[in-house]
Scaffold this motif. Sequence first.
Motif, PDB file in Angstrom:
ATOM      1  N   SER A 225      -6.635   4.275   4.470  1.00  0.00           N
ATOM      2  CA  SER A 225      -6.284   3.742   3.154  1.00  0.00           C
ATOM      3  C   SER A 225      -5.073   2.829   3.233  1.00  0.00           C
ATOM      4  CB  SER A 225      -6.007   4.888   2.171  1.00  0.00           C
ATOM      5  OG  SER A 225      -7.175   5.663   1.949  1.00  0.00           O
ATOM      6  N   VAL A 226      -4.113   3.166   4.097  1.00  0.00           N
ATOM      7  CA  VAL A 226      -2.967   2.292   4.312  1.00  0.00           C
ATOM      8  C   VAL A 226      -3.429   0.941   4.836  1.00  0.00           C
ATOM      9  CG1 VAL A 226      -0.904   1.930   5.708  1.00  0.00           C
ATOM     10  CG2 VAL A 226      -1.313   4.163   4.649  1.00  0.00           C
ATOM     11  N   ALA A 227      -4.361   0.994   5.808  1.00  0.00           N
ATOM     12  CA  ALA A 227      -4.877  -0.268   6.357  1.00  0.00           C
ATOM     13  C   ALA A 227      -5.654  -1.041   5.292  1.00  0.00           C
ATOM     14  CB  ALA A 227      -5.777   0.025   7.555  1.00  0.00           C
ATOM     15  N   GLU A 228      -6.408  -0.331   4.442  1.00  0.00           N
ATOM     16  CA  GLU A 228      -7.183  -1.005   3.399  1.00  0.00           C
ATOM     17  C   GLU A 228      -6.266  -1.639   2.357  1.00  0.00           C
ATOM     18  OE1 GLU A 228     -11.022   0.091   0.579  1.00  0.00           O
ATOM     19  OE2 GLU A 228      -9.378   1.517   0.769  1.00  0.00           O
ATOM     20  N   ALA A 229      -5.052  -1.080   2.191  1.00  0.00           N
ATOM     21  CA  ALA A 229      -4.117  -1.584   1.183  1.00  0.00           C
ATOM     22  C   ALA A 229      -3.246  -2.728   1.692  1.00  0.00           C
ATOM     23  CB  ALA A 229      -3.226  -0.446   0.683  1.00  0.00           C
ATOM     24  N   LEU A 230      -3.481  -3.212   2.896  1.00  0.00           N
ATOM     25  CA  LEU A 230      -2.661  -4.310   3.432  1.00  0.00           C
ATOM     26  C   LEU A 230      -2.666  -5.552   2.552  1.00  0.00           C
ATOM     27  CD1 LEU A 230      -3.193  -4.161   7.314  1.00  0.00           C
ATOM     28  CD2 LEU A 230      -1.106  -3.699   6.005  1.00  0.00           C
ATOM     29  N   PRO A 231      -3.820  -5.962   1.971  1.00  0.00           N
ATOM     30  CA  PRO A 231      -3.763  -7.135   1.074  1.00  0.00           C
ATOM     31  C   PRO A 231      -2.860  -6.900  -0.137  1.00  0.00           C
ATOM     32  CG  PRO A 231      -6.019  -6.730   1.773  1.00  0.00           C
ATOM     33  CD  PRO A 231      -5.214  -5.545   2.231  1.00  0.00           C
ATOM     34  N   SER A 232      -2.832  -5.664  -0.657  1.00  0.00           N
ATOM     35  CA  SER A 232      -1.938  -5.364  -1.787  1.00  0.00           C
ATOM     36  C   SER A 232      -0.479  -5.414  -1.364  1.00  0.00           C
ATOM     37  CB  SER A 232      -2.257  -3.972  -2.341  1.00  0.00           C
ATOM     38  OG  SER A 232      -3.581  -3.924  -2.823  1.00  0.00           O
ATOM     39  N   LEU A 233      -0.202  -5.057  -0.108  1.00  0.00           N
ATOM     40  CA  LEU A 233       1.172  -5.073   0.391  1.00  0.00           C
ATOM     41  C   LEU A 233       1.654  -6.490   0.669  1.00  0.00           C
ATOM     42  CD1 LEU A 233       3.668  -3.503   1.479  1.00  0.00           C
ATOM     43  CD2 LEU A 233       2.498  -3.463   3.703  1.00  0.00           C
ATOM     44  N   THR A 234       0.784  -7.304   1.265  1.00  0.00           N
ATOM     45  CA  THR A 234       1.214  -8.620   1.751  1.00  0.00           C
ATOM     46  C   THR A 234       0.804  -9.770   0.846  1.00  0.00           C
ATOM     47  OG1 THR A 234      -0.832  -8.853   3.044  1.00  0.00           O
ATOM     48  CG2 THR A 234       1.045  -7.792   4.121  1.00  0.00           C
ATOM     49  N   GLY A 235      -0.130  -9.505  -0.140  1.00  0.00           N
ATOM     50  CA  GLY A 235      -0.691 -10.615  -0.903  1.00  0.00           C
ATOM     51  C   GLY A 235       0.349 -11.464  -1.608  1.00  0.00           C
ATOM     52  N   GLY A 236       1.149 -10.863  -2.477  1.00  0.00           N
ATOM     53  CA  GLY A 236       2.134 -11.627  -3.236  1.00  0.00           C
ATOM     54  C   GLY A 236       3.200 -12.237  -2.346  1.00  0.00           C
ATOM     55  N   TYR A 237       3.638 -11.491  -1.325  1.00  0.00           N
ATOM     56  CA  TYR A 237       4.675 -12.002  -0.424  1.00  0.00           C
ATOM     57  C   TYR A 237       4.157 -13.216   0.337  1.00  0.00           C
ATOM     58  CZ  TYR A 237       8.608 -11.927   2.815  1.00  0.00           C
ATOM     59  OH  TYR A 237       9.730 -12.259   3.534  1.00  0.00           O
ATOM     60  N   ALA A 238       2.899 -13.138   0.842  1.00  0.00           N
ATOM     61  CA  ALA A 238       2.341 -14.261   1.599  1.00  0.00           C
ATOM     62  C   ALA A 238       2.186 -15.494   0.713  1.00  0.00           C
ATOM     63  CB  ALA A 238       0.984 -13.855   2.193  1.00  0.00           C
ATOM     64  N   VAL A 239       1.745 -15.304  -0.536  1.00  0.00           N
ATOM     65  CA  VAL A 239       1.595 -16.447  -1.452  1.00  0.00           C
ATOM     66  C   VAL A 239       2.960 -17.076  -1.747  1.00  0.00           C
ATOM     67  CG1 VAL A 239       1.002 -17.070  -3.830  1.00  0.00           C
ATOM     68  CG2 VAL A 239      -0.544 -15.630  -2.486  1.00  0.00           C
ATOM     69  N   ALA A 240       3.989 -16.251  -1.980  1.00  0.00           N
ATOM     70  CA  ALA A 240       5.330 -16.782  -2.271  1.00  0.00           C
ATOM     71  C   ALA A 240       5.865 -17.580  -1.103  1.00  0.00           C
ATOM     72  CB  ALA A 240       6.260 -15.619  -2.620  1.00  0.00           C
TER      73      ALA A 240
END
Length: 586
Positions: free
Chosen positions: A24-39
């Motif tokens: 689940s941690v691995a599946e949540a990677l887009p939630s962790l990195t999504g906003g930071y990567a876009v910024a």
Amino acid sequence: MRRRVLLDALWREPSRLLWLACWSVAEALPSLTGGYAVARAVDDGFAAGRPGVGFAWLGVLAAAWAVAAVSARQVLLLIAGIVEPFRDDLLRRVVTGALRAGRGGDSAAVARMNHQVELARDAFGAIITVVRSFVFTLVSVAVGLSTLAPAVVPLVLPPVALGLGLFLVSLPSLARRQREFIVADERTAAAVAAMASGLRDVTACGGEERVAAEVGQAVTRQAASARALARVTATRTLSLAVGAWLPVVLLLAGAPWLVRQGITGGVILGTLTYVMQSLAPALGGLVQGLGVSGVRLAVTLERILHVPGPPVAHGDTEPDSARLVLRGVRFAYGTADQKAPEPVIDGLDLDVPEGDHLAVVGPSGIGKSTLAALVAGLLTPDEGEVLVGGVPAARVLPAARALIPQEAYVFPGTLAENLTYLAPGATPERVDEVVTAFGLTDLAQRCAGGPLDPAELSAGERQLIALARTYLSPARLVVLDESTCHLDPAAEARAEAAFAARGGTLVVVAHRISSALRAKRVLVMDGTRVGLGSHEEMVAASPLYADLVGHWTGLPAGAVAEDADVASGRRPEPAALGGDLNRLDA
């Protein structure tokens, strides 16, 4: 009880939960990195004139989604590893309750076994999925926002917490309304089934308006329950509006203030990405999942696990004998506005001692099925009383009596499982004896111990299985309501003879005159008038019975009483008539 069952299912294999958390941690990677990567892609890449850096950050996000896709498959397999054993345990409990029902328990156990267990399994899996997804998404977004810009956290997380709180507060009311709707739905189904089972009697007595009004009331109550459920369900929309869209409004309205605090446009865009791409879908899934699947699981588990114990504790009573007594019984299907509706049965007195074999005879629509339902306790008389062993029929322990209708029920399972459903303690030798006695040997050889497909069985085979199942049961009062109509005369004679020799009290709603000839006594229903006596006595006393017998044999009434071949059932019925009483409506 429900909580313990769910916790047992979750903690059956702790290692599985640990692996589920890791994936689940691995599946949540887009939630962790999504906003930071876009910024970073906006501020350090495209806005700074370095598109290569911007695409590199977007590549990081794409890699996170690739990892999430692989992880999602593992998550589904792990959830299935939790849910399927839960289903098996639940089914084991329901089967145990169903077997107990054969000795006087819950008659709806079969329905729960086939439908409600699957509902519970699906709902449990959905809840694990949405709760896990929301928790890991919320934690990931909180970490991502704190890393990206702590100043935006107060604009995002408090509204989410408020929306979640509003939803959780509404859950108990939602569960209560869902339960009320399910009960109302079941009552509507029961009312429709009761109407269908007595349709001929209702039509014959002009009771269509009254019965339609009663069924209509059940439908109205169900509609009211549905509207109440819909009103409570509307709180989900409010929860989503507060938790998912209020943060967006606050971010957009507070953008000038954020810019003055040194927050860049890329950070604001990244925060909106966190909210709209991660938090809002996760909260929506949680609200939908708990609001539908969670409530359904709670209600379904309550109905599955709280299987009524022995009905004695709920007012049902074990009769001291199978003697059947009716005293002044009156029952009418009349319109609601009639002061004196025309009765189907009026002032009926009847005493059927234990060990008697009674045949009920009369043309179609005369009230034979109504009488059977009264004897079985499915209907309550308007006046008088129906007693089984001194106990009102409606309060008799279900295991002590059995009503077999025309439509026989066979469930997918082996022949032995079908036959021993009401008698789980029956030995294989006893089952083999019953198979032989009811002429099921060919069917037993054909299925060879494998599961039966009810759709592939003939109507006669289904009736034989239902008859043999009841024969094995502990019921001392057995009512056959045209339950042999799909059997040939020889098979019908064999089945009735088996029940007559079994002991207890046998009441047969006669489909053929041969059933009346085999009985010790015959009850002739002629409108609200009835006659009771032996075959010979009723031929002499009842013109209707003599007429029915004459139609069946083609002989004068006096000759019928002396015809030993007919009385013993050795003479076949004329092919032109088929001996079917329901065709003799004249």
